[in-house]
Scaffold this motif. Structure first.
Motif, PDB file in Angstrom:
ATOM      1  N   ASP A 144       0.827  -1.222   0.000  1.00 55.22           N
ATOM      2  CA  ASP A 144       0.000   0.000   0.000  1.00 55.22           C
ATOM      3  C   ASP A 144       0.854   1.263   0.000  1.00 55.22           C
ATOM      4  O   ASP A 144       0.511   2.267   0.630  1.00 55.22           O
ATOM      5  CB  ASP A 144      -0.945   0.016   1.206  1.00 55.22           C
ATOM      6  CG  ASP A 144      -2.073  -0.994   1.070  1.00 55.22           C
ATOM      7  OD1 ASP A 144      -2.372  -1.398  -0.071  1.00 55.22           O
ATOM      8  OD2 ASP A 144      -2.640  -1.387   2.098  1.00 55.22           O
ATOM      9  N   GLY A 145       2.011   1.191  -0.679  1.00 55.48           N
ATOM     10  CA  GLY A 145       2.880   2.351  -0.802  1.00 55.48           C
ATOM     11  C   GLY A 145       3.850   2.551   0.334  1.00 55.48           C
ATOM     12  O   GLY A 145       4.759   3.377   0.250  1.00 55.48           O
ATOM     13  N   ASP A 146       3.679   1.797   1.407  1.00 58.56           N
ATOM     14  CA  ASP A 146       4.574   1.927   2.566  1.00 58.56           C
ATOM     15  C   ASP A 146       5.658   0.858   2.520  1.00 58.56           C
ATOM     16  O   ASP A 146       5.382  -0.316   2.231  1.00 58.56           O
ATOM     17  CB  ASP A 146       3.788   1.785   3.876  1.00 58.56           C
ATOM     18  CG  ASP A 146       2.750   2.887   4.049  1.00 58.56           C
ATOM     19  OD1 ASP A 146       3.046   4.032   3.640  1.00 58.56           O
ATOM     20  OD2 ASP A 146       1.661   2.600   4.578  1.00 58.56           O
ATOM     21  N   ALA A 147       6.901   1.250   2.803  1.00 55.42           N
ATOM     22  CA  ALA A 147       8.018   0.304   2.793  1.00 55.42           C
ATOM     23  C   ALA A 147       7.854  -0.699   3.927  1.00 55.42           C
ATOM     24  O   ALA A 147       7.707  -0.322   5.092  1.00 55.42           O
ATOM     25  CB  ALA A 147       9.335   1.047   2.929  1.00 55.42           C
ATOM     26  N   GLU A 148       7.844  -1.981   3.570  1.00 50.79           N
ATOM     27  CA  GLU A 148       7.700  -3.048   4.557  1.00 50.79           C
ATOM     28  C   GLU A 148       9.045  -3.657   4.916  1.00 50.79           C
ATOM     29  O   GLU A 148       9.303  -3.943   6.080  1.00 50.79           O
ATOM     30  CB  GLU A 148       6.772  -4.144   4.015  1.00 50.79           C
ATOM     31  CG  GLU A 148       5.324  -3.728   3.883  1.00 50.79           C
ATOM     32  CD  GLU A 148       4.627  -3.639   5.224  1.00 50.79           C
ATOM     33  OE1 GLU A 148       4.919  -4.462   6.107  1.00 50.79           O
ATOM     34  OE2 GLU A 148       3.807  -2.713   5.387  1.00 50.79           O
ATOM     35  N   HIS A 149       9.878  -3.879   3.901  1.00 50.97           N
ATOM     36  CA  HIS A 149      11.195  -4.425   4.192  1.00 50.97           C
ATOM     37  C   HIS A 149      12.162  -4.178   3.050  1.00 50.97           C
ATOM     38  O   HIS A 149      11.775  -3.784   1.950  1.00 50.97           O
ATOM     39  CB  HIS A 149      11.131  -5.923   4.530  1.00 50.97           C
ATOM     40  CG  HIS A 149      10.434  -6.767   3.516  1.00 50.97           C
ATOM     41  ND1 HIS A 149       9.305  -7.492   3.796  1.00 50.97           N
ATOM     42  CD2 HIS A 149      10.712  -7.031   2.227  1.00 50.97           C
ATOM     43  CE1 HIS A 149       8.924  -8.147   2.728  1.00 50.97           C
ATOM     44  NE2 HIS A 149       9.761  -7.891   1.764  1.00 50.97           N
ATOM     45  N   GLU A 150      13.422  -4.410   3.370  1.00 47.14           N
ATOM     46  CA  GLU A 150      14.515  -4.209   2.423  1.00 47.14           C
ATOM     47  C   GLU A 150      15.147  -5.548   2.118  1.00 47.14           C
ATOM     48  O   GLU A 150      15.338  -6.386   3.007  1.00 47.14           O
ATOM     49  CB  GLU A 150      15.556  -3.274   3.049  1.00 47.14           C
ATOM     50  CG  GLU A 150      16.842  -3.123   2.272  1.00 47.14           C
ATOM     51  CD  GLU A 150      17.904  -2.392   3.094  1.00 47.14           C
ATOM     52  OE1 GLU A 150      19.070  -2.836   3.052  1.00 47.14           O
ATOM     53  OE2 GLU A 150      17.562  -1.409   3.779  1.00 47.14           O
ATOM     54  N   VAL A 151      15.461  -5.781   0.840  1.00 49.71           N
ATOM     55  CA  VAL A 151      16.084  -7.024   0.415  1.00 49.71           C
ATOM     56  C   VAL A 151      17.370  -6.718  -0.337  1.00 49.71           C
ATOM     57  O   VAL A 151      17.377  -5.878  -1.243  1.00 49.71           O
ATOM     58  CB  VAL A 151      15.148  -7.837  -0.515  1.00 49.71           C
ATOM     59  CG1 VAL A 151      15.856  -9.096  -1.022  1.00 49.71           C
ATOM     60  CG2 VAL A 151      13.860  -8.202   0.193  1.00 49.71           C
ATOM     61  N   GLN A 152      18.445  -7.371   0.040  1.00 55.57           N
ATOM     62  CA  GLN A 152      19.672  -7.331  -0.735  1.00 55.57           C
ATOM     63  C   GLN A 152      19.836  -8.704  -1.388  1.00 55.57           C
ATOM     64  O   GLN A 152      19.566  -9.728  -0.760  1.00 55.57           O
ATOM     65  CB  GLN A 152      20.866  -6.993   0.152  1.00 55.57           C
ATOM     66  CG  GLN A 152      20.808  -5.575   0.716  1.00 55.57           C
ATOM     67  CD  GLN A 152      21.988  -5.255   1.619  1.00 55.57           C
ATOM     68  OE1 GLN A 152      22.989  -5.961   1.636  1.00 55.57           O
ATOM     69  NE2 GLN A 152      21.864  -4.190   2.382  1.00 55.57           N
ATOM     70  N   TYR A 153      20.262  -8.724  -2.634  1.00 54.57           N
ATOM     71  CA  TYR A 153      20.257  -9.968  -3.388  1.00 54.57           C
ATOM     72  C   TYR A 153      21.495 -10.095  -4.255  1.00 54.57           C
ATOM     73  O   TYR A 153      22.252  -9.145  -4.463  1.00 54.57           O
ATOM     74  CB  TYR A 153      19.000 -10.032  -4.266  1.00 54.57           C
ATOM     75  CG  TYR A 153      18.953  -8.976  -5.352  1.00 54.57           C
ATOM     76  CD1 TYR A 153      19.555  -9.191  -6.593  1.00 54.57           C
ATOM     77  CD2 TYR A 153      18.318  -7.748  -5.137  1.00 54.57           C
ATOM     78  CE1 TYR A 153      19.527  -8.219  -7.584  1.00 54.57           C
ATOM     79  CE2 TYR A 153      18.286  -6.775  -6.127  1.00 54.57           C
ATOM     80  CZ  TYR A 153      18.883  -7.017  -7.344  1.00 54.57           C
ATOM     81  OH  TYR A 153      18.865  -6.051  -8.320  1.00 54.57           O
ATOM     82  N   LEU A 154      21.672 -11.297  -4.792  1.00 50.86           N
ATOM     83  CA  LEU A 154      22.696 -11.566  -5.789  1.00 50.86           C
ATOM     84  C   LEU A 154      22.001 -12.081  -7.046  1.00 50.86           C
ATOM     85  O   LEU A 154      21.020 -12.820  -6.966  1.00 50.86           O
ATOM     86  CB  LEU A 154      23.687 -12.610  -5.287  1.00 50.86           C
ATOM     87  CG  LEU A 154      24.563 -12.216  -4.094  1.00 50.86           C
ATOM     88  CD1 LEU A 154      25.417 -13.404  -3.665  1.00 50.86           C
ATOM     89  CD2 LEU A 154      25.430 -11.013  -4.413  1.00 50.86           C
ATOM     90  N   LYS A 155      22.517 -11.685  -8.192  1.00 52.65           N
ATOM     91  CA  LYS A 155      21.997 -12.212  -9.438  1.00 52.65           C
ATOM     92  C   LYS A 155      22.463 -13.652  -9.612  1.00 52.65           C
ATOM     93  O   LYS A 155      23.386 -14.122  -8.939  1.00 52.65           O
ATOM     94  CB  LYS A 155      22.470 -11.343 -10.613  1.00 52.65           C
ATOM     95  CG  LYS A 155      21.903  -9.927 -10.588  1.00 52.65           C
ATOM     96  CD  LYS A 155      22.424  -9.110 -11.771  1.00 52.65           C
ATOM     97  CE  LYS A 155      21.866  -7.695 -11.731  1.00 52.65           C
ATOM     98  NZ  LYS A 155      22.369  -6.866 -12.876  1.00 52.65           N
ATOM     99  N   LEU A 156      21.815 -14.347 -10.532  1.00 52.75           N
ATOM    100  CA  LEU A 156      22.142 -15.739 -10.791  1.00 52.75           C
ATOM    101  C   LEU A 156      22.999 -15.862 -12.045  1.00 52.75           C
ATOM    102  O   LEU A 156      22.780 -15.128 -13.014  1.00 52.75           O
ATOM    103  CB  LEU A 156      20.854 -16.544 -10.972  1.00 52.75           C
ATOM    104  CG  LEU A 156      19.943 -16.584  -9.748  1.00 52.75           C
ATOM    105  CD1 LEU A 156      18.552 -17.011 -10.141  1.00 52.75           C
ATOM    106  CD2 LEU A 156      20.516 -17.509  -8.685  1.00 52.75           C
TER     107      LEU A 156
END
Length: 259
Positions: A144-156
């Protein structure tokens, strides 16, 4: 000599085939959960073609959620030495009946397609999180437009996992929804569920998750063979089938809400 060489070739082939099996049909992912700047839990997730087992090792407690293909889902409270089962045959029969009833009302749609739609996060407005890229290897999940969480990732592919392993893991995580959708509620949702939901929008491998309540760091991924004797419920734990009592409880809630 020829006989010995043939035997050695067969032995080498068996080793190579077992390594292939271990590489693509077995994964152990280990995570650490930080809460209020302190270590809160270790979460190893062990997956093969039959089991998907997630253990939550807290300071003074251990809990497990585990699905066994065609059997159902167990929630294990190790301190109480109890394992609670939701039987797949019973829950599947009820779900299949409901999906077929819905499919009968909609032309050109199958019960299986309705199941696929039911697990697609975009069809669940109350829970849907949209992931937006905000930098290199970083996503922000918004509800709903509010930031819930942050994700850091690696590509495959990456140092932890290759594309074939990732695709297999996502297929097992999605398939896992058929055999049980309860969890022990240590986190907002099981990590495999979070990865599966993320995969609908971005085919990336998350290595860090931050929410309002905790931070989760990936520590390692091991493709070694998972011995099923180590995945099964430990000896001495009492099994309790709560399938029918759970169904009756849900029925009573439904009847109460409709009054």
């Amino acid at each position: 000599m020829n006989t010995k060489m043939k035997l050695m070739a067969l032995f080498a082939a068996s080793i190579m085939s077992s390594q292939t099996l271990a590489s693509y049909s077995n994964l152990t992912l280990k995570y650490e959960v930080i809460k209020e700047a302190e270590h809160f839990a270790d979460i190893p997730i062990r997956v093969n073609d039959t089991y998907l087992r997630t253990d939550y090792q807290l300071k003074n407690e251990k809990l497990t959620e585990m699905t066994v293909k065609w059997k159902g889902q167990y929630v294990i409270k190790h301190n109480e030495q109890r394992a609670y089962l939701l039987d797949y045959k019973v829950t599947h029969k009820r779900a299949e009946k409901a999906f077929k009833a819905m499919a009968a009302k909609v032309p050109n749609i199958t019960a299986e397609k309705i199941f696929e739609m039911s697990i697609d996060p975009i069809n669940d407005e109350s829970e849907f999180i949209r992931y937006e890229k905000v930098g290199n290897n970083k996503l922000v999940g918004k509800h709903d437009g509010d930031a819930e969480h942050e994700v850091q990732y690696l590509k495959l592919p990456n140092k932890y996992i290759n594309r074939k392993q990732y695709d297999w893991l996502m297929a097992r995580a999605e398939e896992d929804r058929k055999f049980g959708q309860g969890f022990v509620a240590i986190l907002d949702q099981p990590l495999t569920e979070m990865m599966c939901r993320l995969n609908y929008q971005h085919a990336v491998f998350p290595v860090y998750l931050k929410t309002y309540h905790y931070e989760i760091n990936l520590k390692s991924v091991d493709p070694s063979f998972n011995d099923e004797s180590e995945l099964r419920i430990e000896q001495g734990i009492i099994h309790s089938d709560i399938t029918h009592s759970s169904i009756q409880f849900l029925k009573s809630l439904s009847q109460h809400s409709s009054q």
